[in-house]
Scaffold this motif. Sequence first.
Motif, PDB file in Angstrom:
ATOM      1  N   SER A  34      28.477   4.699  12.120  1.00  0.00           N
ATOM      2  CA  SER A  34      27.440   5.652  11.747  1.00  0.00           C
ATOM      3  C   SER A  34      27.358   6.779  12.777  1.00  0.00           C
ATOM      4  CB  SER A  34      26.090   4.941  11.668  1.00  0.00           C
ATOM      5  OG  SER A  34      25.045   5.869  11.533  1.00  0.00           O
ATOM      6  N   GLU A  38      21.051   8.158  18.076  1.00  0.00           N
ATOM      7  CA  GLU A  38      20.172   7.135  18.611  1.00  0.00           C
ATOM      8  C   GLU A  38      20.022   7.294  20.116  1.00  0.00           C
ATOM      9  OE1 GLU A  38      18.169   4.944  17.455  1.00  0.00           O
ATOM     10  OE2 GLU A  38      18.713   5.130  15.353  1.00  0.00           O
ATOM     11  N   PHE A  51      22.821  -2.771  20.003  1.00  0.00           N
ATOM     12  CA  PHE A  51      22.048  -2.123  18.948  1.00  0.00           C
ATOM     13  C   PHE A  51      22.411  -2.800  17.640  1.00  0.00           C
ATOM     14  CE2 PHE A  51      21.333   1.036  15.667  1.00  0.00           C
ATOM     15  CZ  PHE A  51      20.124   1.599  16.048  1.00  0.00           C
ATOM     16  N   TRP A  53      21.355  -3.370  13.337  1.00  0.00           N
ATOM     17  CA  TRP A  53      20.649  -2.872  12.162  1.00  0.00           C
ATOM     18  C   TRP A  53      20.085  -4.091  11.445  1.00  0.00           C
ATOM     19  CZ3 TRP A  53      21.030   2.365  10.411  1.00  0.00           C
ATOM     20  CH2 TRP A  53      21.859   3.166  11.163  1.00  0.00           C
ATOM     21  N   GLY A  55      18.760  -5.079   7.985  1.00  0.00           N
ATOM     22  CA  GLY A  55      18.774  -4.523   6.636  1.00  0.00           C
ATOM     23  C   GLY A  55      17.418  -4.520   5.967  1.00  0.00           C
ATOM     24  N   ASN A  56      17.207  -3.541   5.149  1.00  0.00           N
ATOM     25  CA  ASN A  56      15.956  -3.390   4.415  1.00  0.00           C
ATOM     26  C   ASN A  56      16.182  -3.533   2.912  1.00  0.00           C
ATOM     27  OD1 ASN A  56      13.142  -2.827   4.400  1.00  0.00           O
ATOM     28  ND2 ASN A  56      13.567  -0.759   3.713  1.00  0.00           N
TER      29      ASN A  56
END
Length: 95
Positions: A34, A38, A51, A53, A55-56
């Motif tokens: 990505s 950040e 770092f 992620w 998930g949503n």
Amino acid sequence: MGVGTVINTPAEAGLARMAADQVQAPVRRDLAPSMAGEDFAFYLQQRPGAFVWIGNGELRDGAELHGPRYDFNDAILPVASGWMAEVAKTALSAK
């Protein structure tokens, strides 16, 4: 201030994966790199870390993160908080 590059340290990335295994959280390894800007990269220049992620779920109606129509998926809270607790427990027990 320039743009930072997030480079996870191996031990901390391993800890994050191990914690995911402990709480039986799925880990995706097929995400493309990505270009998200950040500030976390600057933290990693000072201290080791990773770092991640969390998930949503699928986007609904284009309601992307940081957008005015973003809708946080409350259903991820139990697994996300369990993962964070497992990271803390594992890191503290290693000290």
